[in-house]
Every structure is written in C-alpha cells, then in structure tokens.
Scaffold this motif. Structure first.
Motif, PDB file in Angstrom:
ATOM      1  N   LEU A   1       0.941  -1.117  -0.233  1.00 41.39           N
ATOM      2  CA  LEU A   1      -0.085   0.111   0.075  1.00 41.39           C
ATOM      3  C   LEU A   1       0.774   1.178   0.047  1.00 41.39           C
ATOM      4  N   SER A   2       0.712   2.093  -0.837  1.00 41.04           N
ATOM      5  CA  SER A   2       1.354   3.267  -0.914  1.00 41.04           C
ATOM      6  C   SER A   2       0.715   4.508  -1.504  1.00 41.04           C
ATOM      7  N   THR A   3       1.068   5.798  -0.809  1.00 48.06           N
ATOM      8  CA  THR A   3       0.498   7.038  -1.448  1.00 48.06           C
ATOM      9  C   THR A   3       1.265   7.455  -2.773  1.00 48.06           C
ATOM     10  N   LEU A   4       0.212   8.286  -3.555  1.00 48.73           N
ATOM     11  CA  LEU A   4       0.701   8.215  -4.712  1.00 48.73           C
ATOM     12  C   LEU A   4       1.953   9.586  -4.839  1.00 48.73           C
ATOM     13  N   PRO A   5       2.718   9.724  -5.863  1.00 47.92           N
ATOM     14  CA  PRO A   5       2.898   8.662  -6.980  1.00 47.92           C
ATOM     15  C   PRO A   5       3.530   7.364  -5.967  1.00 47.92           C
ATOM     16  N   ALA A   6       3.619   6.260  -6.684  1.00 48.23           N
ATOM     17  CA  ALA A   6       4.208   5.107  -6.014  1.00 48.23           C
ATOM     18  C   ALA A   6       4.849   4.393  -7.242  1.00 48.23           C
ATOM     19  N   ARG A   7       5.797   3.295  -6.301  1.00 50.82           N
ATOM     20  CA  ARG A   7       6.542   2.660  -7.057  1.00 50.82           C
ATOM     21  C   ARG A   7       6.719   1.029  -6.358  1.00 50.82           C
ATOM     22  N   PHE A   8       6.138   0.189  -7.010  1.00 52.68           N
ATOM     23  CA  PHE A   8       6.075  -1.141  -6.466  1.00 52.68           C
ATOM     24  C   PHE A   8       7.068  -1.949  -7.138  1.00 52.68           C
ATOM     25  N   ALA A   9       8.248  -2.710  -6.271  1.00 51.23           N
ATOM     26  CA  ALA A   9       8.901  -3.666  -6.778  1.00 51.23           C
ATOM     27  C   ALA A   9       8.050  -4.890  -7.228  1.00 51.23           C
ATOM     28  N   VAL A  10       8.226  -5.519  -8.322  1.00 53.95           N
ATOM     29  CA  VAL A  10       8.037  -6.655  -8.989  1.00 53.95           C
ATOM     30  C   VAL A  10       9.052  -7.539  -9.467  1.00 53.95           C
ATOM     31  N   PRO A  11       8.757  -9.057  -9.804  1.00 54.74           N
ATOM     32  CA  PRO A  11       9.978  -9.573 -10.420  1.00 54.74           C
ATOM     33  C   PRO A  11      10.020  -9.074 -11.919  1.00 54.74           C
ATOM     34  N   GLY A  12      11.330  -8.870 -12.221  1.00 55.48           N
ATOM     35  CA  GLY A  12      11.714  -8.137 -13.456  1.00 55.48           C
ATOM     36  C   GLY A  12      11.569  -6.690 -13.700  1.00 55.48           C
ATOM     37  N   GLY A  13      11.112  -6.103 -12.654  1.00 56.25           N
ATOM     38  CA  GLY A  13      11.132  -4.657 -13.004  1.00 56.25           C
ATOM     39  C   GLY A  13      10.357  -3.908 -11.597  1.00 56.25           C
ATOM     40  N   HIS A  14       9.550  -2.933 -11.930  1.00 51.24           N
ATOM     41  CA  HIS A  14       8.638  -2.319 -11.026  1.00 51.24           C
ATOM     42  C   HIS A  14       7.419  -1.674 -11.878  1.00 51.24           C
ATOM     43  N   ILE A  15       6.349  -1.543 -10.889  1.00 46.13           N
ATOM     44  CA  ILE A  15       5.217  -0.799 -11.369  1.00 46.13           C
ATOM     45  C   ILE A  15       5.299   0.546 -10.861  1.00 46.13           C
ATOM     46  N   GLU A  16       4.831   1.687 -11.655  1.00 48.08           N
ATOM     47  CA  GLU A  16       5.037   2.847 -11.515  1.00 48.08           C
ATOM     48  C   GLU A  16       3.504   3.341 -11.543  1.00 48.08           C
ATOM     49  N   VAL A  17       2.915   4.270 -10.582  1.00 46.45           N
ATOM     50  CA  VAL A  17       1.686   4.551 -10.708  1.00 46.45           C
ATOM     51  C   VAL A  17       1.562   6.032 -10.041  1.00 46.45           C
ATOM     52  N   ALA A  18       0.937   6.816 -10.809  1.00 44.96           N
ATOM     53  CA  ALA A  18       0.774   8.390 -10.393  1.00 44.96           C
ATOM     54  C   ALA A  18      -0.586   8.703 -11.055  1.00 44.96           C
TER      55      ALA A  18
END
Length: 182
Positions: free
Chosen positions: A44-61
């Motif tokens: 869970l993250s406030t925005l903008p967010a960056r989540f680590a996942v296998p092979g990279g990361h997910i960026e959310v804004a």
C-alpha cells in the motif's frame, strides 16, 4: 483495477493488480495505490507509487482526472501499460476500442475537442475575473474577455469538458491538455 501477469525467474506465474481509489480512502481522504499479488494485498502506498515486482517495478501516478501513469517498467528500461480489468469502466472502454476502433477514435476526438473548447472558453473568463480584483486591476489593469456567454452556455460547455475529461481518463490517456485542465 489494472492487471499484470509476471513470470519470475523460477517460472512461477503471478498476477499483480493495482487498485487506486480515486476518491481517496474513507478515513483520511488521501489517494493510495494498493498492489495485490494473486488476489492478496501485498503493498500500500501514497501516490506517486513505485512497487517492486519480478523483472522490474510498477509505477503509478494520478492526475486531476484519473490515472496519469500505471506502467510496468522492466529492468532494461522498457515499459508497458497494465491491462484494465474487463469489468471496470476502463476495461469496457478498452473493449470498445478493440471492437469498434472508428467509434472509439470518434469519441476520442470529441473528448479532446470538448476539453479544448472548455479551456478556450474558461481561461479568458477566468483571466477577466482575476484582473477585476482591485489590487490586480491597479497593478496591471483589467483584461476584457473576448468571450461573453450566458450562464447556461457556460454550464453546458463546462459539462462537456467534464465529460471529455472523463472519457480521456477511461482511456487512461494523459497529455498536455489534461495537465492544463487538472
């Protein structure tokens, strides 16, 4: 909700989903992104967010009219947008784009024109209103808007701009016009 299927280094497949409640959380009103892996909340993250996942990361804004960015960024730097859930409004809009590309393109053009017209009408009127404030008027003078419309027409144009912005948000599009409007 937006989805991403990732295969890790051991060959295991996981489905990651990002959920952003644009109205904010009930207890404090802050907008947060939630990351789920195979249906379980993992971050869970406030925005903008960056989540680590296998092979990279997910960026959310998020922007004023919806998600500004929700991409999977691989370790090599390449990006791809997450896929909207088919049951969501964004998923239904993506389905319309796939099934009826001409209708989708026409709606996209209309939404752009609605937002652009709203800005062209509102900005001069707002400038006139601001320059009528006595200290502003004394220092730079009063700007006279070339656009003088009745209240009903202003409301109609404003509603069309909101509809256009909503359609652009459903397409998960973000451009210069959206940044001006938000």
């Amino acid at each position: 909700m937006l989805r991403l299927t990732v295969v890790d280094t051991r060959g295991a497949t996981s489905v990651y989903a990002v959920d952003v409640r644009k109205a904010g959380d009930g207890h404090d009103g802050r907008v947060r992104a939630r990351l789920y892996r195979d249906g379980s909340l993992v971050a869970l993250s406030t925005l903008p967010a960056r989540f680590a996942v296998p092979g990279g990361h997910i960026e959310v804004a998020v922007g004023g009219f919806g998600l500004r960015r929700c991409h999977y960024v691989r370790t090599d730097g390449s990006t791809s947008p997450l896929t909207p859930d088919p049951a969501s409004a964004e998923g239904r809009r993506a389905d319309l784009r796939r099934r009826h590309p001409r209708v989708s393109a026409m709606l996209g053009t209309m939404s752009f024109l609605f937002v652009f017209a709203g800005l062209c009408i509102t900005v001069p009127q707002l400038a006139e209103t601001i320059t009528r404030i006595p200290p502003v008027a004394a220092s730079i003078g009063v700007f006279q808007s070339p656009v003088q419309l009745p209240l009903g027409m202003n409301l109609l144009i404003g509603a069309a701009a909101v509809l256009g912005s909503t359609e652009r948000a459903l397409r998960m599009r973000s451009g210069w016009i959206d940044h001006l409007a938000s």
